[in-house]
Design an enzyme around this catalytic site. Structure first.
Site, PDB file in Angstrom:
ATOM      1  N   ASN A  88       0.800  -1.212   0.000  1.00  0.00           N
ATOM      2  CA  ASN A  88       0.000   0.000   0.000  1.00  0.00           C
ATOM      3  C   ASN A  88       0.841   1.274   0.000  1.00  0.00           C
ATOM      4  O   ASN A  88       0.329   2.349  -0.306  1.00  0.00           O
ATOM      5  CB  ASN A  88      -0.910  -0.007   1.243  1.00  0.00           C
ATOM      6  CG  ASN A  88      -1.612   1.296   1.481  1.00  0.00           C
ATOM      7  OD1 ASN A  88      -2.510   1.676   0.733  1.00  0.00           O
ATOM      8  ND2 ASN A  88      -1.209   2.018   2.524  1.00  0.00           N
ATOM      9  N   TYR A 153       3.907   8.759 -11.217  1.00  0.00           N
ATOM     10  CA  TYR A 153       2.923   8.033 -10.396  1.00  0.00           C
ATOM     11  C   TYR A 153       2.114   7.053 -11.249  1.00  0.00           C
ATOM     12  O   TYR A 153       1.924   5.889 -10.875  1.00  0.00           O
ATOM     13  CB  TYR A 153       2.003   9.048  -9.723  1.00  0.00           C
ATOM     14  CG  TYR A 153       1.005   8.463  -8.756  1.00  0.00           C
ATOM     15  CD1 TYR A 153       1.367   8.147  -7.450  1.00  0.00           C
ATOM     16  CD2 TYR A 153      -0.317   8.247  -9.135  1.00  0.00           C
ATOM     17  CE1 TYR A 153       0.445   7.636  -6.546  1.00  0.00           C
ATOM     18  CE2 TYR A 153      -1.250   7.739  -8.249  1.00  0.00           C
ATOM     19  CZ  TYR A 153      -0.861   7.429  -6.962  1.00  0.00           C
ATOM     20  OH  TYR A 153      -1.783   6.913  -6.071  1.00  0.00           O
ATOM     21  N   GLY A 184     -10.152   4.938  -6.676  1.00  0.00           N
ATOM     22  CA  GLY A 184     -10.228   6.301  -7.188  1.00  0.00           C
ATOM     23  C   GLY A 184      -9.881   7.275  -6.076  1.00  0.00           C
ATOM     24  O   GLY A 184      -9.137   6.951  -5.150  1.00  0.00           O
TER      25      GLY A 184
END
Length: 247
Positions: A88, A153, A184
């Protein structure tokens, strides 16, 4: 029977905290990595203890392979196993490519993508030996659709799913699943820093459900993928973005 153990990188952020909390609720022993420069570790741990959670926090620069190896070794030493890895950890260094410094590129690729390789490599063998494991890679809608000023990114987040698919093929026969979750825009501190006008005029109009996502909603999806019941799901990229990008 010993509890299963889940390791969440970047576990002290908004989404990371929600994932840690949900996996704890599902009965996992939870470990989390945080950046050595994160000054909120003790406050975060205190807040989790107030919630009844006991989380092992390990400092690690996840862009560094040696630091990842040390973090995994410490978790294994204290818990004996790692059943679920949630990759994560992530950062942004947003600039148009014409203005993007080489350091901005390498910093984002290192934290967001190299960490996935390193952390997964160091946990994988003990999963294969037990013939059970879950690797869950947290990507982004912008890895699917791109975003202005996020060449670094978007490249890192898109690369995560290429990694997912290749590794899923390699380890499926060993009882290990590998999946990508692509959120999102979520209601986290990072997104709250977006200028209100940009949020109102550019971001929210592009989300059909008309709101930001809740970290808990993504955490629920992660908990499903970490479960015994998700054993037939592997190599998937599951979008959770309010309809912002449909694939």
């Amino acid at each position: 029977m010993r509890k299963q153990v889940a390791l969440v990188t970047g576990g002290l952020g908004g989404l990371g905290t929600a994932v840690c909390r949900r996996l704890h609720q599902e009965g996992f022993l939870v470990a989390a990595t945080c950046s050595p420069s994160n000054g909120q570790r003790h406050a975060w741990l205190s807040a989790r203890r107030d919630e009844g959670m006991d989380v092992l926090v390990v400092e690690a620069d996840v862009a560094d392979d040696g630091a990842c190896a040390n973090a995994v070794a410490r978790v294994l030493a204290e818990t004996g196993r790692i059943d679920v890895l949630v990759n994560n950890a992530g950062i942004t260094r947003d600039r148009s490519l014409r203005k993007m410094a080489v350091d901005d590129w390498h910093a984002v690729l290192g934290t967001n993508l190299d960490s996935v390789f390193s952390m997964t490599r160091h946990v994988l063998e003990q999963m294969i030996e037990r013939r059970w494991g879950r690797v869950i890679n947290i990507s982004s809608v912008n890895g699917q659709q791109g975003a202005f000023g996020q060449a670094n990114y978007a490249a890192a987040k898109a690369g995560m799913h290429g990694f997912t698919k290749a590794l899923a093929l390699e380890v499926a026969r060993h009882g290990v699943t590998v999946n990508t979750v692509s959120p999102g825009y979520l209601d986290t501190n990072m997104v709250r820093d977006v200028p209100p006008q940009v949020m109102k005029e550019r971001i929210l109009p592009g989300i059909p459900v008309g709101r930001l996502g809740a970290p808990d909603e993504v955490a629920g999806l992660v908990a499903y993928l970490a479960s015994e019941g998700a054993g037939y799901v592997t190599g998937a990229n599951i979008a959770i973005n309010g309809g912002q990008h449909m694939c």
